[in-house]
Design an enzyme around this catalytic site. Structure first.
Site, PDB file in Angstrom:
ATOM      1  N   GLU A 178       0.892  -1.165   0.000  1.00 46.28           N
ATOM      2  CA  GLU A 178       0.000   0.000   0.000  1.00 46.28           C
ATOM      3  C   GLU A 178       0.925   1.208   0.000  1.00 46.28           C
ATOM      4  O   GLU A 178       1.583   1.516   0.994  1.00 46.28           O
ATOM      5  CB  GLU A 178      -0.904  -0.020   1.241  1.00 46.28           C
ATOM      6  CG  GLU A 178      -2.074   0.942   1.146  1.00 46.28           C
ATOM      7  CD  GLU A 178      -1.736   2.315   1.687  1.00 46.28           C
ATOM      8  OE1 GLU A 178      -1.434   3.200   0.851  1.00 46.28           O
ATOM      9  OE2 GLU A 178      -1.744   2.498   2.898  1.00 46.28           O
ATOM     10  N   CYS A 222      -1.893   8.951   2.900  1.00 49.05           N
ATOM     11  CA  CYS A 222      -1.682   8.453   1.542  1.00 49.05           C
ATOM     12  C   CYS A 222      -2.892   8.714   0.655  1.00 49.05           C
ATOM     13  O   CYS A 222      -2.758   8.818  -0.568  1.00 49.05           O
ATOM     14  CB  CYS A 222      -1.349   6.967   1.569  1.00 49.05           C
ATOM     15  SG  CYS A 222      -2.542   5.961   2.484  1.00 49.05           S
TER      16      CYS A 222
END
Length: 301
Positions: free
Chosen positions: A70, A104
């Site tokens: 990720e 993110c």
């Protein structure tokens, strides 16, 4: 790593058997590479920058172990012309400013119709002003960024945005007034940003947002997809069907519509250089499982 240490202490106090969970402190180039490279480790799950993720995959390649990642993002937030503009912009700014911009999924590219650019800039500036940085022990809404190196990177990118011609709406380089100690960043909004500008291409990982104009739905989608990342996307519209239609066209793994919050039962992960595999929900377990087929085995009964 304090939160990780507290989690380990909780597991010990809960009586989890030794060996079920182990924690090793260290940095990426030493401990991270050793874990990724070790032949007795069957799978690595990594959360971090795309640059570091590439190194994890490279170190894992000789042992052909599975790698789940990720990674970074440069998410687009498409605000359509029928959206509740004040609400959509305030919500979008909040998503960028939370965690001092170190998220993110931060929708750092806010796309608005060209004709609404000036109004959107004023609304974004007012929303950013609500995120005053300060000592975490005070009533401030925003703390410092993680390190001096990150602070310097953010400052450089803000200065690049100014140099490349984006309009500085609020914030800017330097530390906030009265905060000379600590790595605090001024909540920063640019308007009239082009998608080929550095601040629209690189993940800043700080409280910095850019407003990008568009003329049509197709152009908005094209701008949203014109990135090497594909972690998340955001769409706001007064017409739910229209918002869903646009959401389906965004090449990202996790799309939030009309300010909907995170759903931890929904699979989360990215396309392109934002990673592979999924977290959250039932899909997350699949990353840690191996399938085995027994062919020619007659079941009892």
């Amino acid at each position: 790593p304090l939160s990780a240490h507290i989690f380990a202490e909780i597991l010990v106090e809960a009586g989890v058997p030794k060996g079920v969970f182990n924690m090793v402190d260290g940095d990426g180039p030493t401990v991270g590479e050793a874990i990724s490279r070790h032949p007795d480790i069957d799978m690595v799950s990594f959360t971090g920058s795309t640059r570091a993720g590439v190194e994890v995959a490279r170190a894992a390649a000789p042992s052909v172990k599975r790698v789940h990642q990720e990674l970074g993002g440069k998410s687009a937030n498409i605000i359509l012309d029928d959206a509740d503009l004040p609400s959509a912009i305030a919500g979008g700014v909040a998503e960028v400013m939370m965690n001092s911009g170190q998220s993110c999924t931060a929708p750092a590219r806010m796309l608005v119709p060209h004709r609404l650019m000036d109004e959107a800039a004023k609304l974004a500036s007012a929303a950013a002003a609500e995120w005053a940085p300060g000592d975490p022990a005070s009533n401030a809404r925003m703390g410092p960024v993680v390190s001096e190196a990150q602070w310097k990177k953010i400052q450089s990118l803000i200065e690049t945005g100014v140099a490349e011609g984006a309009r500085l709406v609020c914030g800017g380089p330097g530390k906030p007034e009265g905060l000379s100690r600590g790595y605090y960043v001024r909540p920063t909004v640019f308007s009239h940003v082009r998608n080929d500008m550095t601040i629209a291409r690189e993940e800043i990982f700080g409280p910095v947002m850019g407003l990008i104009g568009y003329d049509s739905e197709d152009e908005a989608v094209a701008i949203a997809n014109d990135t090497e990342y594909g972690l998340a996307g955001y769409v706001s519209s007064g017409d739910a069907d229209r918002a869903r239609r646009i959401a389906r066209r965004i090449r990202a793994g996790y799309i939030r519509i009309n300010g909907e919050g995170m759903d931890f039962a929904a699979p989360f992960g990215g396309y392109k250089r934002s990673g592979n595999g999924r977290e959250y929900g039932a899909h997350a377990f699949n990353e840690f499982l191996e399938l085995k087929s027994l062919v020619g085995y007659e079941a009892a009964g």
